[in-house]
Design an enzyme around this catalytic site. Sequence first.
Site, short mmCIF file in Angstrom:
data_model
loop_
_atom_site.label_atom_id
_atom_site.label_comp_id
_atom_site.label_asym_id
_atom_site.label_seq_id
_atom_site.Cartn_x
_atom_site.Cartn_y
_atom_site.Cartn_z
N ASP A 191 0.87 -1.18 0.00
CA ASP A 191 0.00 0.00 0.00
C ASP A 191 0.90 1.23 0.00
O ASP A 191 1.24 1.77 1.05
CB ASP A 191 -0.92 -0.03 1.22
CG ASP A 191 -1.86 1.18 1.28
OD1 ASP A 191 -1.86 1.97 0.33
OD2 ASP A 191 -2.58 1.32 2.28
N HIS A 192 1.32 1.65 -1.18
CA HIS A 192 2.29 2.74 -1.33
C HIS A 192 1.67 3.93 -2.05
O HIS A 192 0.81 3.77 -2.92
CB HIS A 192 3.50 2.26 -2.15
CG HIS A 192 4.50 1.51 -1.34
ND1 HIS A 192 5.80 1.94 -1.17
CD2 HIS A 192 4.42 0.35 -0.64
CE1 HIS A 192 6.46 1.09 -0.41
NE2 HIS A 192 5.63 0.11 -0.08
N GLY A 227 5.11 2.76 9.03
CA GLY A 227 5.21 3.49 7.78
C GLY A 227 6.61 3.94 7.40
O GLY A 227 7.59 3.74 8.12
N GLU A 228 6.68 4.53 6.20
CA GLU A 228 7.93 5.09 5.66
C GLU A 228 7.67 6.50 5.17
O GLU A 228 6.59 6.81 4.63
CB GLU A 228 8.46 4.24 4.50
CG GLU A 228 8.83 2.82 4.86
CD GLU A 228 7.80 1.82 4.36
OE1 GLU A 228 6.84 2.24 3.68
OE2 GLU A 228 7.95 0.63 4.68
N ASN A 246 6.18 7.51 1.67
CA ASN A 246 4.73 7.52 1.43
C ASN A 246 4.00 8.57 2.27
O ASN A 246 3.03 9.18 1.82
CB ASN A 246 4.14 6.15 1.76
CG ASN A 246 4.71 5.05 0.91
OD1 ASN A 246 4.72 5.13 -0.31
ND2 ASN A 246 5.23 4.01 1.55
#
Length: 334
Positions: free
Chosen positions: A37-38, A105-106, A109
């Site tokens: 999911d990006h 997360g990251e 994104n």
Amino acid sequence: MTVYGLHASHEQIPPAGLLDAVVHAERAGFTAAMCSDHFSPWSVRQGESGFAWSWLGAALQATDRMPFGVVNAPGQRYHPAIVAQAIAGLASMYPGRFWAALGSGEASNEHITGAPWPRKDLRNARLRECVDIIRALLAGEEVSHDGLVTVDRARLWTLPAEVPPLVGAACSTATAAWCAEWADGLITVNAPPERLREIADAYRDAGGHGPLHLQVHLSWAPDEDHALALAHDQWRTNVHTPPVSWDLDSVELFDIVSEHVTPGQVAGTVNVSSDLGRHTAWLQEYADLGFDTVMLHHVGREQAAFIDTFGAEVLPQLDVTRPLPATAKEYRCV
């Protein structure tokens, strides 16, 4: 017995191509699927970023029995009430066939909101707030919350008959042990066997229940050099360990820091081989380590030959099973 599924990489393949791939995979003998999911790919070369949640509805409709999972990061790009509503909607339409893994997360994104990117301890604290909010909403409660996230009198009016699992995403022993406090299972990515054993043990020793999921990055082609070239082209931006993978916030930066990554370095994080027997042995080893579900991510952008070949020659050598219905009450931590 182990579930062997297909990982659908939205960073690399357009949604229509991924839809074809999961339909193809189910017919070839894969018994589950999951997707990323990006908002952004990991490199300019990958070049895609389809919206996972709309794709999941289409993929569940297009397949017959496959359960699907998604790895999601609530708290910044997604408000947790919206994540809860999305989970409830899919689980209502496709009971027992959907689960969600939740992580911190990251930046690549999450930076799109313009909000500051928190340090890791705050991201974990925010994730835990989101988990509790999502669980309460899926239980039918009205939720108001003031903390690292804010919720004002949220209530889900459409609820699934069975609450789907909320799985913890972890790449370290510390995070795996922390996930045991709240998760209905664990998902991690392939690493050396001793490292995977440490992560799985950290989750179980901390009281973690539910299935262990593993996402395996692999590259196969009939020719060894071609398999390595595919992996180097598509996945060399993914050899970096945290905090690099957490904190870089653009595909251009990932490409810059990966400019001198060698094919040999990529082979340290991707299972690269033209030998189907070697791939079979790798997959069996993961089952022997205790992973209940192994999701295969062929890092090449073309999926059909991989699906056909592994369906005909690799999966029959493994003890493949179908997953149990995905419901949180089966696995909920106590």
